[in-house]
Design an enzyme around this catalytic site. Sequence first.
Site, PDB file in Angstrom:
ATOM      1  N   GLY A  10       0.828  -1.210   0.000  1.00 52.36           N
ATOM      2  CA  GLY A  10       0.000   0.000   0.000  1.00 52.36           C
ATOM      3  C   GLY A  10       0.855   1.249   0.000  1.00 52.36           C
ATOM      4  N   ALA A  11       0.585   2.134  -0.981  1.00 56.08           N
ATOM      5  CA  ALA A  11       1.320   3.407  -1.050  1.00 56.08           C
ATOM      6  C   ALA A  11       0.406   4.545  -0.619  1.00 56.08           C
ATOM      7  CB  ALA A  11       1.854   3.629  -2.453  1.00 56.08           C
ATOM      8  N   TYR A  13      -0.749   6.998   2.975  1.00 58.02           N
ATOM      9  CA  TYR A  13       0.047   7.846   3.881  1.00 58.02           C
ATOM     10  C   TYR A  13       1.097   7.023   4.632  1.00 58.02           C
ATOM     11  CZ  TYR A  13      -3.149  11.687   3.093  1.00 58.02           C
ATOM     12  OH  TYR A  13      -3.873  12.686   2.504  1.00 58.02           O
ATOM     13  N   GLU A 170     -17.096  17.433   5.569  1.00 62.16           N
ATOM     14  CA  GLU A 170     -16.118  18.050   4.651  1.00 62.16           C
ATOM     15  C   GLU A 170     -16.648  18.016   3.215  1.00 62.16           C
ATOM     16  OE1 GLU A 170     -12.198  16.301   5.390  1.00 62.16           O
ATOM     17  OE2 GLU A 170     -11.800  18.072   6.606  1.00 62.16           O
ATOM     18  N   ASP A 300      -4.860   2.840   8.847  1.00 58.69           N
ATOM     19  CA  ASP A 300      -6.233   2.431   9.148  1.00 58.69           C
ATOM     20  C   ASP A 300      -6.387   0.933   9.369  1.00 58.69           C
ATOM     21  OD1 ASP A 300      -6.711   5.080   8.832  1.00 58.69           O
ATOM     22  OD2 ASP A 300      -8.183   4.893   7.229  1.00 58.69           O
ATOM     23  N   ALA A 317      -4.871  10.270   8.854  1.00 59.62           N
ATOM     24  CA  ALA A 317      -3.618  10.372   8.115  1.00 59.62           C
ATOM     25  C   ALA A 317      -2.504  10.794   9.075  1.00 59.62           C
ATOM     26  CB  ALA A 317      -3.777  11.392   7.002  1.00 59.62           C
TER      27      ALA A 317
HETATM   28  C1  LIG Z   1     -12.676  12.437   2.455  1.00 63.64           C
HETATM   29  C2  LIG Z   1     -11.731  12.103   3.566  1.00 63.64           C
HETATM   30  C3  LIG Z   1     -11.159  13.148   4.303  1.00 63.64           C
HETATM   31  C4  LIG Z   1     -10.254  12.854   5.326  1.00 63.64           C
HETATM   32  N1  LIG Z   1      -9.704  13.901   6.017  1.00 63.64           N
HETATM   33  C5  LIG Z   1      -8.756  13.657   6.928  1.00 63.64           C
HETATM   34  C6  LIG Z   1      -8.071  14.747   7.581  1.00 63.64           C
HETATM   35  O1  LIG Z   1      -8.385  15.913   7.343  1.00 63.64           O
HETATM   36  N2  LIG Z   1      -7.087  14.451   8.467  1.00 63.64           N
HETATM   37  C7  LIG Z   1      -6.704  13.161   8.729  1.00 63.64           C
HETATM   38  O2  LIG Z   1      -5.757  12.974   9.520  1.00 63.64           O
HETATM   39  N3  LIG Z   1      -7.332  12.104   8.167  1.00 63.64           N
HETATM   40  C8  LIG Z   1      -8.342  12.311   7.268  1.00 63.64           C
HETATM   41  N4  LIG Z   1      -8.976  11.254   6.648  1.00 63.64           N
HETATM   42  C9  LIG Z   1      -8.606   9.877   7.024  1.00 63.64           C
HETATM   43  C10 LIG Z   1      -7.305   9.476   6.310  1.00 63.64           C
HETATM   44  O3  LIG Z   1      -7.408   9.749   4.934  1.00 63.64           O
HETATM   45  C11 LIG Z   1      -6.985   7.996   6.528  1.00 63.64           C
HETATM   46  O4  LIG Z   1      -6.936   7.753   7.904  1.00 63.64           O
HETATM   47  C12 LIG Z   1      -5.623   7.674   5.877  1.00 63.64           C
HETATM   48  O5  LIG Z   1      -5.728   7.777   4.476  1.00 63.64           O
HETATM   49  C13 LIG Z   1      -5.135   6.265   6.253  1.00 63.64           C
HETATM   50  O6  LIG Z   1      -3.874   6.088   5.684  1.00 63.64           O
HETATM   51  P1  LIG Z   1      -3.366   4.627   5.291  1.00 63.64           P
HETATM   52  O7  LIG Z   1      -1.912   4.752   4.970  1.00 63.64           O
HETATM   53  O8  LIG Z   1      -3.771   3.640   6.303  1.00 63.64           O
HETATM   54  O9  LIG Z   1      -4.184   4.221   3.975  1.00 63.64           O
HETATM   55  P2  LIG Z   1      -4.524   5.006   2.634  1.00 63.64           P
HETATM   56  O10 LIG Z   1      -3.967   6.385   2.661  1.00 63.64           O
HETATM   57  O11 LIG Z   1      -5.973   4.835   2.417  1.00 63.64           O
HETATM   58  O12 LIG Z   1      -3.749   4.177   1.525  1.00 63.64           O
HETATM   59  C14 LIG Z   1      -3.974   2.839   1.227  1.00 63.64           C
HETATM   60  C15 LIG Z   1      -3.210   2.510  -0.050  1.00 63.64           C
HETATM   61  O13 LIG Z   1      -3.306   1.107  -0.313  1.00 63.64           O
HETATM   62  C16 LIG Z   1      -3.681   0.888  -1.668  1.00 63.64           C
HETATM   63  N5  LIG Z   1      -4.414  -0.373  -1.692  1.00 63.64           N
HETATM   64  C17 LIG Z   1      -5.586  -0.643  -1.059  1.00 63.64           C
HETATM   65  N6  LIG Z   1      -5.937  -1.940  -1.263  1.00 63.64           N
HETATM   66  C18 LIG Z   1      -4.968  -2.482  -2.036  1.00 63.64           C
HETATM   67  C19 LIG Z   1      -4.750  -3.785  -2.568  1.00 63.64           C
HETATM   68  N7  LIG Z   1      -5.607  -4.793  -2.320  1.00 63.64           N
HETATM   69  N8  LIG Z   1      -3.652  -4.003  -3.331  1.00 63.64           N
HETATM   70  C20 LIG Z   1      -2.756  -2.995  -3.579  1.00 63.64           C
HETATM   71  N9  LIG Z   1      -2.903  -1.744  -3.081  1.00 63.64           N
HETATM   72  C21 LIG Z   1      -3.983  -1.487  -2.318  1.00 63.64           C
HETATM   73  C22 LIG Z   1      -4.528   2.110  -2.025  1.00 63.64           C
HETATM   74  O14 LIG Z   1      -4.578   2.350  -3.425  1.00 63.64           O
HETATM   75  C23 LIG Z   1      -3.768   3.220  -1.287  1.00 63.64           C
HETATM   76  O15 LIG Z   1      -2.710   3.696  -2.076  1.00 63.64           O
HETATM   77  C24 LIG Z   1      -9.909  11.501   5.623  1.00 63.64           C
HETATM   78  C25 LIG Z   1     -10.492  10.471   4.901  1.00 63.64           C
HETATM   79  C26 LIG Z   1     -11.389  10.754   3.878  1.00 63.64           C
HETATM   80  C27 LIG Z   1     -12.001   9.630   3.072  1.00 63.64           C
END
Ligand SMILES: Cc1cc2nc3c(=O)[nH]c(=O)nc-3n(C[C@H](O)[C@H](O)[C@H](O)COP(=O)(O)OP(=O)(O)OC[C@H]3O[C@@H](n4cnc5c(N)ncnc54)[C@H](O)[C@@H]3O)c2cc1C
Length: 404
Positions: A10-11, A13, A170, A300, A317
Amino acid sequence: MKKPHIVILGAGYGGMMTAAKLQKSMKANEAVITLVNNNDYHYQTTWLHENAAGTLHHERTKIKIKDVIDSRKIELVLDEVICIKPEEKLVKLAKQELTYDYLVIGLGFEPATFGIPGLEENSFSIGNINNARAIREHLDYNFASYHNESEKNAARLNIVIGGGGFTGIEFAGELANRIPQLCKEYDIEKTQVRLIVLEGASTVLPGFDEKLVAYAMNSLASRGVEFINEALLKECNRDSIVFEKDGKRRELPTMTTIWAAGVRANTVVEKSGFMTNSGKVKVQSDMSTPDFDNVFVIGDCSLILDHDTGIPLPSTAQIAIQQAEIVAHNVKAKVRGWKLKTFVPNLLGTIASLGNDDAIAVVSGRRLFGWKASVMKKMSDNHYLLKLGGLGLLMRKGKFNFFY
Ligand SMILES: Cc1cc2nc3c(=O)[nH]c(=O)nc-3n(C[C@H](O)[C@H](O)[C@H](O)COP(=O)(O)OP(=O)(O)OC[C@H]3O[C@@H](n4cnc5c(N)ncnc54)[C@H](O)[C@@H]3O)c2cc1C
């Protein structure tokens, strides 16, 4: 001697920041590092509501992975993760299998529809670039179709946001700003459009500072947003929803339901047999799983309880980025035989955008609202870009429209 293989899934945050930190701090001869992602770009999930509303083009939200990750140090594999077999130290992808010595899971979230009839089939969620693009196109299509039909269909202009949490509010803020443009473009009276936030609790943004919630509701209401609180969505159809309020079931015609009331950890984690709690792995203090000390979970997909309250930390994030810094250190420490670090969250504050120049925030215990909170939000987004890819990335992708 065979170099250890570090695989990051996963790429987002968490995954991107882990990769960027390892790229900086490890020598090329120390380990083979592979980053697996389903797209050749990283996207800022926290901007997706803007892409969905059509107030920011999705190209601004996408960051080419190769612009941050040096292919001489980290191999990017473009593939879909199907499942992980931790006993065999193996990851099954759609097109190949990878073995690893150390694994970092950062696969993010998926929508959770709680079995509400029709919701999965008939609603949209804001979870990735594809969803956001589809919502924007769908809104345009419905506005464009309205005058094309001899029998005017109100369902085309009624937009329901299911859930008044952060994502729902938002999105409401952005869409409230976009609707006047849509009306102008498609010759529709603004009074014909309804933008409704349906919330199960007695207030939107439950748990947030009450004065700021009141500010947010006033700001959105002044731009035409309607709130239906203490209402539970019971059914979602192609051209209507059914909700329950005050013990009565009511129907509302709509062709656009945006579901923003539930997310869960990526189901790959649960399907792979890790011990989970509501789909997330309750990680140890060093961010490794309780059963496999060579597997780390971030963002997450991970569950961490607040040290003082015992309540799970919110999925943000902010937390994913902080965890990535510790996980990058700990993976490197494993390779080098060093001591591992403990993850201690540093909750810097919470900011919810209400549209381009409006927001609410609690930062270091201080309440902020209006343009000040909005500037704070943009500065925090810019800080992330600077940290991830330096000045070049900040200048290309940063938000500098502070006062308009
Ligand atoms: C509209 C919105 C607004 C938000 N606003 C805020 C904010 O203001 N402040 C804040 O702190 N948080 C905010 N959040 C929450 C925050 O975006 C998430 O908590 C954060 O993105 C989690 O990061 P992560 O690295 O776990 O996963 P993500 O950033 O979701 O990245 C997951 C990655 O895995 C890849 N992936 C998924 N499944 C697969 C698979 N099976 N195979 C290969 N690749 C895969 C995806 O393409 C993605 O690149 C918001 C969320 C949303 C939806």
